[in-house]
Design an enzyme around this catalytic site. Structure first.
Site, mmCIF file in Angstrom:
data_model
loop_
_atom_site.group_PDB
_atom_site.id
_atom_site.type_symbol
_atom_site.label_atom_id
_atom_site.label_comp_id
_atom_site.label_asym_id
_atom_site.label_seq_id
_atom_site.Cartn_x
_atom_site.Cartn_y
_atom_site.Cartn_z
ATOM 1 N N ASN A 10 -30.439 45.806 -30.168
ATOM 2 C CA ASN A 10 -31.426 45.115 -30.981
ATOM 3 C C ASN A 10 -31.771 43.776 -30.339
ATOM 4 O O ASN A 10 -30.874 42.974 -30.070
ATOM 5 C CB ASN A 10 -30.893 44.857 -32.383
ATOM 6 C CG ASN A 10 -31.850 43.992 -33.186
ATOM 7 O OD1 ASN A 10 -32.955 44.429 -33.520
ATOM 8 N ND2 ASN A 10 -31.459 42.762 -33.462
ATOM 9 N N GLU A 11 -33.043 43.550 -30.132
ATOM 10 C CA GLU A 11 -33.537 42.272 -29.628
ATOM 11 C C GLU A 11 -32.734 41.696 -28.469
ATOM 12 O O GLU A 11 -32.290 40.547 -28.523
ATOM 13 C CB GLU A 11 -33.617 41.244 -30.763
ATOM 14 C CG GLU A 11 -34.647 41.608 -31.802
ATOM 15 C CD GLU A 11 -34.686 40.628 -32.974
ATOM 16 O OE1 GLU A 11 -34.575 39.418 -32.733
ATOM 17 O OE2 GLU A 11 -34.828 41.074 -34.112
ATOM 18 N N PRO A 12 -32.512 42.462 -27.404
ATOM 19 C CA PRO A 12 -31.875 41.873 -26.234
ATOM 20 C C PRO A 12 -32.849 40.895 -25.599
ATOM 21 O O PRO A 12 -34.059 41.026 -25.772
ATOM 22 C CB PRO A 12 -31.635 43.075 -25.318
ATOM 23 C CG PRO A 12 -32.695 44.046 -25.702
ATOM 24 C CD PRO A 12 -32.930 43.853 -27.173
ATOM 25 N N ARG A 13 -32.304 39.903 -24.876
ATOM 26 C CA ARG A 13 -33.199 38.936 -24.221
ATOM 27 C C ARG A 13 -33.686 39.576 -22.923
ATOM 28 O O ARG A 13 -33.232 39.258 -21.823
ATOM 29 C CB ARG A 13 -32.463 37.623 -23.958
ATOM 30 C CG ARG A 13 -31.772 37.028 -25.180
ATOM 31 C CD ARG A 13 -32.659 37.006 -26.435
ATOM 32 N NE ARG A 13 -31.994 36.291 -27.541
ATOM 33 C CZ ARG A 13 -32.105 36.578 -28.822
ATOM 34 N NH1 ARG A 13 -32.838 37.623 -29.206
ATOM 35 N NH2 ARG A 13 -31.493 35.860 -29.741
#
Ligand code: NAG
Ligand code: NAG
Ligand code: NAG
Length: 460
Positions: free
Chosen positions: A446-449
């Site tokens: 979820n929402e990795p950079r």
């Protein structure tokens, strides 16, 4: 001793043991004519590892009753420990806590020659488990089950003790990531946990703890994929793995019976342990397909795959797996279930609720599914970690489609060490949920950079 060193040591010591994923199965414990399931849920003794974060290891709390080490509280299992008591110190605790309880292992289990497995549905996060002072389990990643055959460590017909050390610390090399910070307060210096994800970092023994028995030779894992033909023949492609070893000269056979949802037998197949292994295909005429909620008048139709493993000298092992027959496909523009376009209406959920935190609770789950159906949804994502198997059972049964997410959230620092654990978390998730008809997609993060320069090669 800084909290950083202490926590890192438990995490590091565990991670060296789990760098390769075990090939053994992790089937949900189900009782049958050959298997007993005994729950260890209830009130456990509980202590924070304070003031010295290492005191539990230094004083070897796993060698004795926790109540003999000092003052203990009673803590419910399953539950997060954070919000049960009114004490802020427990809610905001960073580092180790200890649990223990005792239980009887019936003498009849030894007489019948059973194996006994100990299985945790999930502990957040790192856990070490002792049975009667023997270290039996190490597991690092939360939200996922782990188990071990503990037959050799049990005292049958007598009282046994189980001790669990739980570490809630998140670091740059854990899934999910977090970091520790030293701050100064009016009461002196303090270590706090920081993280960027937007939900509370609940910890504890979150799901049921079971003992279950099997015969010496047992069904260890099952893999099922399904399909159907244009003229309505359902196809169940199965493969069964057994655990334990056959005596030389002993023969093995496996019968697979498919039961419909009224427990009426549809088909029996018998296979033997030849070079092909224990795998094959079963065809069901006029098969009823697994459909999502609101796409069919009978959504979530489940057959039961009844697997019976027989050997020449040992007792049969029987395991029953719910199976839904369905296909999924993608085109550039559509998601198709059973060749029909499906539109996902749903949510990113959380498992949290008041008092129990992430503790598995049937009343809560029943209410949530009723709300999901009431609002006309047909799907959700297990944001941001794998949910309890009991919750997934509801999805299978009610026709709710699941995007099944591993516990990686907001990944920011990409390293090889983290990658190994991230892969482990996905492998453990897929092993657990691979046969569930409700699961239509795996979510790897979820929402990795993902704009970071290392992200590209990491996710490749
Ligand atoms: C499923 O069955 C259809 C129809 O018989 C066939 O075309 C397709 O290749 C099968 N898919 C798989 C994955 O076996
Ligand atoms: C059954 O599954 C196995 C393993 O996934 C695969 O190799 C095999 O082709 C499948 N058989 C059919 C008929 O779909
Ligand atoms: C195992 O099967 C083989 C081949 O069918 C047979 O010759 C042998 O007697 C069987 N062994 C036992 C212990 O039944």
């Amino acid at each position: 001793m800084s909290a950083i060193m202490r926590s890192a040591s438990l995490v590091v010591c565990i991670s060296t043991l789990v760098t390769c994923v075990s090939t053994a199965g992790i089937l949900y414990p189900r009782e049958s004519e050959s298997r007993e399931v005994k729950s260890l849920d209830g009130m456990w003794n509980f202590r924070l590892s304070l003031p010295d974060p290492l005191v539990g290891f230094k004083e070897r709390w796993y060698m004795k009753d926790l109540s003999k080490t000092g003052p203990v509280m009673q803590m419910p299992v399953p539950s997060s420990y954070n919000d049960v008591m009114v004490d802020k110190k427990i809610r905001d605790h960073v580092g180790l806590v200890w649990y223990d309880r005792s239980f009887f292992a019936p003498e009849s289990w030894r007489q019948q020659g059973y194996r006994v497995f100990l299985r945790f549905g999930s502990v957040n996060y790192a856990a070490q488990v002792w049975v009667n002072t023997h270290l039996v389990l190490n597991h690092e990643i939360g939200h996922l089950p782990f188990q071990r055959d503990i037959t050799a460590n049990l005292k049958f017909g007598r009282l046994n003790r189980i001790t669990v050390a739980v570490d809630n610390v998140l670091l740059e090399t854990t899934v999910p990531q977090g970091s520790l910070q030293n701050i100064s307060t009016n009461d002196g210096p303090k270590t706090i946990q920081t993280y960027t994800f937007d939900f509370f970092n609940y910890a504890g023994i979150h799901r049921s703890v079971f003992l279950y028995t099997t015969p010496i030779l047992y069904i260890d894992d099952v893999d099922v994929t399904t399909n159907f033909t244009e003229d309505g023949v359902g196809i169940i492609n199965y493969s069964v793995k057994y655990g334990g070893s056959l005596n030389s000269g002993e023969n093995l056979s496996c019968s697979i019976t498919v039961l419909n949802n009224e427990n009426v037998r549809e088909k029996i197949t018998v296979i033997t342990n030849d070079e092909e292994g224990l795998s094959g295909i079963i065809k069901i005429e006029n098969a009823k397909l697994w459909w999502p909620y609101l796409m069919h008048e009978e959504p979530g139709y489940l057959y039961t795959l009844e697997i019976r493993l027989s050997t020449t000298w040992n007792v049969d092992d029987v395991y029953r797996l719910p199976v839904g027959i369905r296909t999924i496909k993608w085109t550039n523009t559509e998601f198709l279930i059973n060749n029909k376009p499906a539109y996902l209406r749903g949510f990113g959920r959380h498992e949290d609720s008041d008092i129990r935190g992430k503790g598995m609770d049937y009343a809560l789950v029943t209410r949530d599914y009723d709300l999901i159906k009431w609002v006309g949804a047909n799907s959700y994502r297990t944001s941001h970690y794998p949910y309890a198997e009991e919750i997934m059972d509801f999805a299978d049964r009610h026709g709710i489609m699941i995007v099944d997410e591993c516990p990686s959230v907001d990944t920011d620092h990409f390293s090889d060490k983290l990658l190994k654990k991230h892969i482990t978390s996905l492998a453990e998730l897929i092993k657990r949920d691979k046969n569930r008809p409700s699961v239509i997609m795996w979510s790897i993060a979820n929402e990795p950079r993902s704009d970071h320069k290392d992200a590209d090669s990491y996710f490749k």
